[in-house]
Scaffold this motif. Structure first.
Motif, PDB file in Angstrom:
ATOM      1  N   LEU A 179       8.650  -6.782  12.163  1.00 38.58           N
ATOM      2  CA  LEU A 179       8.416  -5.539  11.970  1.00 38.58           C
ATOM      3  C   LEU A 179       9.709  -4.693  11.288  1.00 38.58           C
ATOM      4  N   PHE A 186       7.590   0.681   5.650  1.00 36.28           N
ATOM      5  CA  PHE A 186       7.818  -0.479   6.671  1.00 36.28           C
ATOM      6  C   PHE A 186       7.237  -1.821   5.992  1.00 36.28           C
ATOM      7  N   GLU A 219       5.600  -5.299   7.594  1.00 24.44           N
ATOM      8  CA  GLU A 219       5.058  -6.148   8.867  1.00 24.44           C
ATOM      9  C   GLU A 219       4.761  -7.563   8.198  1.00 24.44           C
ATOM     10  N   LEU A 250       7.382 -10.988  18.468  1.00 26.12           N
ATOM     11  CA  LEU A 250       7.715  -9.984  17.361  1.00 26.12           C
ATOM     12  C   LEU A 250       9.177  -9.722  17.281  1.00 26.12           C
ATOM     13  N   ARG A 268      -7.425  -8.982  15.414  1.00 25.69           N
ATOM     14  CA  ARG A 268      -7.385  -9.696  14.202  1.00 25.69           C
ATOM     15  C   ARG A 268      -6.559 -10.906  14.537  1.00 25.69           C
ATOM     16  N   LEU A 305       4.180  -1.080   3.866  1.00 25.93           N
ATOM     17  CA  LEU A 305       3.701   0.176   3.882  1.00 25.93           C
ATOM     18  C   LEU A 305       4.844   1.116   3.072  1.00 25.93           C
ATOM     19  N   PRO A 335       7.048 -13.428  13.402  1.00 22.05           N
ATOM     20  CA  PRO A 335       6.415 -12.154  13.131  1.00 22.05           C
ATOM     21  C   PRO A 335       7.457 -10.858  13.034  1.00 22.05           C
ATOM     22  N   SER A 376      -2.868  -0.386  11.921  1.00 25.56           N
ATOM     23  CA  SER A 376      -2.979  -1.795  12.623  1.00 25.56           C
ATOM     24  C   SER A 376      -1.455  -2.245  12.727  1.00 25.56           C
ATOM     25  N   MET A 377      -0.545  -1.664  12.237  1.00 27.27           N
ATOM     26  CA  MET A 377       0.986  -1.836  12.258  1.00 27.27           C
ATOM     27  C   MET A 377       1.342  -1.186  13.754  1.00 27.27           C
ATOM     28  N   THR A 387      -0.114  -3.587  16.577  1.00 25.52           N
ATOM     29  CA  THR A 387       0.662  -4.944  16.739  1.00 25.52           C
ATOM     30  C   THR A 387       1.837  -4.272  17.554  1.00 25.52           C
ATOM     31  N   LEU A 388       2.313  -3.110  17.311  1.00 26.43           N
ATOM     32  CA  LEU A 388       3.470  -2.687  18.085  1.00 26.43           C
ATOM     33  C   LEU A 388       3.111  -2.417  19.522  1.00 26.43           C
ATOM     34  N   LEU A 433      -3.756   0.700   7.297  1.00 27.10           N
ATOM     35  CA  LEU A 433      -2.434  -0.278   7.598  1.00 27.10           C
ATOM     36  C   LEU A 433      -1.515   0.134   8.533  1.00 27.10           C
ATOM     37  N   MET A 434      -1.197   1.501   8.437  1.00 20.83           N
ATOM     38  CA  MET A 434      -0.304   1.951   9.492  1.00 20.83           C
ATOM     39  C   MET A 434      -0.792   1.998  10.921  1.00 20.83           C
ATOM     40  N   VAL A 489      12.840   1.173  15.168  1.00 20.87           N
ATOM     41  CA  VAL A 489      11.525   1.210  14.490  1.00 20.87           C
ATOM     42  C   VAL A 489      10.534   2.220  14.784  1.00 20.87           C
ATOM     43  N   LEU A 519       8.656   4.954  12.849  1.00 16.47           N
ATOM     44  CA  LEU A 519       7.476   4.766  12.519  1.00 16.47           C
ATOM     45  C   LEU A 519       6.582   6.106  13.209  1.00 16.47           C
ATOM     46  N   VAL A 547       0.859  -1.043  -0.050  1.00 14.72           N
ATOM     47  CA  VAL A 547      -0.051   0.007   0.068  1.00 14.72           C
ATOM     48  C   VAL A 547       0.899   1.253   0.037  1.00 14.72           C
ATOM     49  N   PHE A 568      12.103  -7.290  15.669  1.00 12.80           N
ATOM     50  CA  PHE A 568      12.218  -5.987  15.079  1.00 12.80           C
ATOM     51  C   PHE A 568      13.281  -5.784  14.526  1.00 12.80           C
ATOM     52  N   SER A 614      -3.926 -12.938  15.335  1.00 10.18           N
ATOM     53  CA  SER A 614      -2.701 -12.333  15.335  1.00 10.18           C
ATOM     54  C   SER A 614      -1.735 -13.416  15.846  1.00 10.18           C
ATOM     55  N   TYR A 624      -3.742   3.102   3.478  1.00  9.50           N
ATOM     56  CA  TYR A 624      -2.602   3.348   3.965  1.00  9.50           C
ATOM     57  C   TYR A 624      -2.638   3.704   5.278  1.00  9.50           C
ATOM     58  N   ASP A 671       2.958 -10.794  10.057  1.00 11.99           N
ATOM     59  CA  ASP A 671       1.893 -11.244  10.982  1.00 11.99           C
ATOM     60  C   ASP A 671       1.289 -12.474  10.742  1.00 11.99           C
TER      61      ASP A 671
END
Lengths: 135, 293
Positions: free
Chosen positions: A41, A66, A68, B212, B205, A77, A39, B51-52, B55-56, B48-49, B221, B225, A8, B214, B207, B45, A70
């Motif tokens: 990022l 970025f 991700e 995770l 969602r 992104l 996972p 939802s990132m 997660t973070l 999506l950001m 990050v 971000l 996107v 990085f 998950s 966009y 998951d």
């Protein structure tokens, strides 16, 4: 188990499909993603993104952003992204020249404007690299 | 009863008004289409950001970044997004109502001339105003966003909020106060963004529960971000405000045009009546004088 990939940009959803694997350019080098990846990022660098689906490989130029991972969902992104077929070599070269020219001409340009031009030039370079890769 | 000449004059002026409002409606309509497209295209966009970030949010501590930490609010920082021009119905007035309702100490950062005029007229604390063009470029908003973030980090303001007309559809624009920083409640924020994009479900969602990773590391990050997110988010809100502006203007101009058309009908009727009355009067006078002779 296939992956779903979503790319996107601020302007549009560039790519969205189920795929077998993808290679993403990151700050630390290229990262290959297969199903079952941990996972993650990460920051995406300017570069070439390769998507493999069956026997086909699709190449995209992406610029900064970025990514991700998951589960089986890979989301990228990106500030800019374009598929190989859509790259118009001539237009990119021209745009690159124009941007470089205006960067040289303007001595005390608005720093934001300058930054914008710089990133445009960088992305143009990536696009050309992706397009000319086979030759 | 006004003379026929007076009525004719009024008809002419109303016709002119109708012509102008009609032209403005058409202009606003074409601008609206572009602005709406821009606002809608950016949504996936931002979503999506968001939802990132969500997660973070599960995985990092609040203390890891100043944007995440909640602190006592002494001065709120509000970005007021208004239009440059008027003639767009109650759009700006509705925003100003929200502004007048605020009683706590606040510093204003303004986009749009109307807002700047209002804030200085009512002698509120305005720190800066940022001009943006009609087709907003990201760099224009970035300047404003980075300026506010700088003040936020320096402690001049303790929150970053945005007052803007939220674009629902062509007919409905809601004046909204949207908190942007600190990101104390990310879940709520993600729900907001999803609602904007037309997703009503806010459930978590599917998950991955594994840890995770990085790259290069969490701190880096986060540092990349979060400011990026603030800039993008503010940009999206300004785009939404632009879409609202043009929609509101188009609707206002359409109403004005319809009113003018109606008025024109009434006036024409009155004019014809007056003209007829004058003719009848004249005939009567002629007949009367011929009888008298």
């Amino acid at each position: 188990m296939p992956l779903t990939l979503e790319i996107v940009t601020p302007e549009a959803k560039v790519y969205s499909d189920t795929i077998d694997s993808v290679v993403i350019p990151t700050m630390e080098g290229e990262v290959g993603i297969l199903p079952g990846h941990i996972p993650l990022l990460t920051k995406v660098a300017n570069g070439e993104l390769r998507v493999t689906k069956g026997a086909q490989t699709l190449h995209l130029a992406v610029g900064g952003g970025f990514a991700e991972i998951d589960g089986d969902k890979v989301s990228v992104l990106a500030e800019r992204a374009i598929t190989e077929e859509q790259i118009d070599e001539k237009a990119v070269e021209d745009a690159m020249k124009r941007a470089e020219q205006s960067m040289r001409d303007a001595k005390d340009m608005d720093p934001n404007e300058f930054e914008h031009l710089q990133s445009m030039v960088r992305f143009a370079g990536v696009q050309l690299a992706v397009k000319r890769r086979r030759r | 009863m006004p003379s026929t000449r007076d009525i004719r004059r009024r008809i002419k002026s109303v016709k002119n008004t109708r012509q102008i409002t009609k032209a403005m409606e058409l202009v606003a309509a074409s601008k609206m289409k572009k602005a709406q497209q821009a606002a809608l295209a950016g949504r996936p966009y931002t979503q999506l950001m968001a939802s990132m970030l969500a997660t973070l949010a599960h995985r990092v501590e609040e203390s890891q970044h100043p944007f995440l930490a909640e602190r006592p609010v002494r001065t709120r920082g509000i970005l007021l997004v208004t239009t440059d021009k008027g003639l767009c119905g109650p759009l700006n007035a509705n925003l100003f109502k929200l502004v007048t309702d605020i009683k706590t100490p606040v510093k204003f950062y303004v986009v749009g001339r109307k807002g700047a005029q209002f804030i200085s007229r009512t002698k509120r604390d305005m720190v800066a105003d940022f001009p943006v063009s009609d087709r907003v470029a990201f760099t224009e908003v970035k300047v404003a966003a980075e300026f506010m973030v700088k003040h936020f980090l320096e402690g001049i303001i303790d929150t970053i909020e945005v007052i803007y007309p939220r674009f629902r559809n062509t007919l409905v624009q809601e004046p909204t106060v949207r908190p942007v920083l600190p990101l104390a409640n990310l879940q709520e924020f993600v729900a907001h963004v999803k609602a904007d994009a037309g997703h009503s479900q806010t459930g978590t969602r599917a998950s991955d529960t594994r840890e995770l990773l990085f790259e290069p590391n969490a701190q880096e990050v986060l540092e990349a971000l979060l400011p990026f997110y603030v800039n993008r988010h503010l940009y999206q809100l300004v785009l939404s405000a632009k879409a609202s502006e043009h929609s509101a203007r188009m609707v206002a101009m359409k109403t004005a045009k319809d009113n003018a058309t109606k008025l024109l009908g009434d006036l024409t009727l009155e004019y014809n009546k007056a003209r007829q009355a004058a003719i009848t009067q004249e005939i009567l006078e002629i007949a009367a004088s011929s009888f008298a002779a």
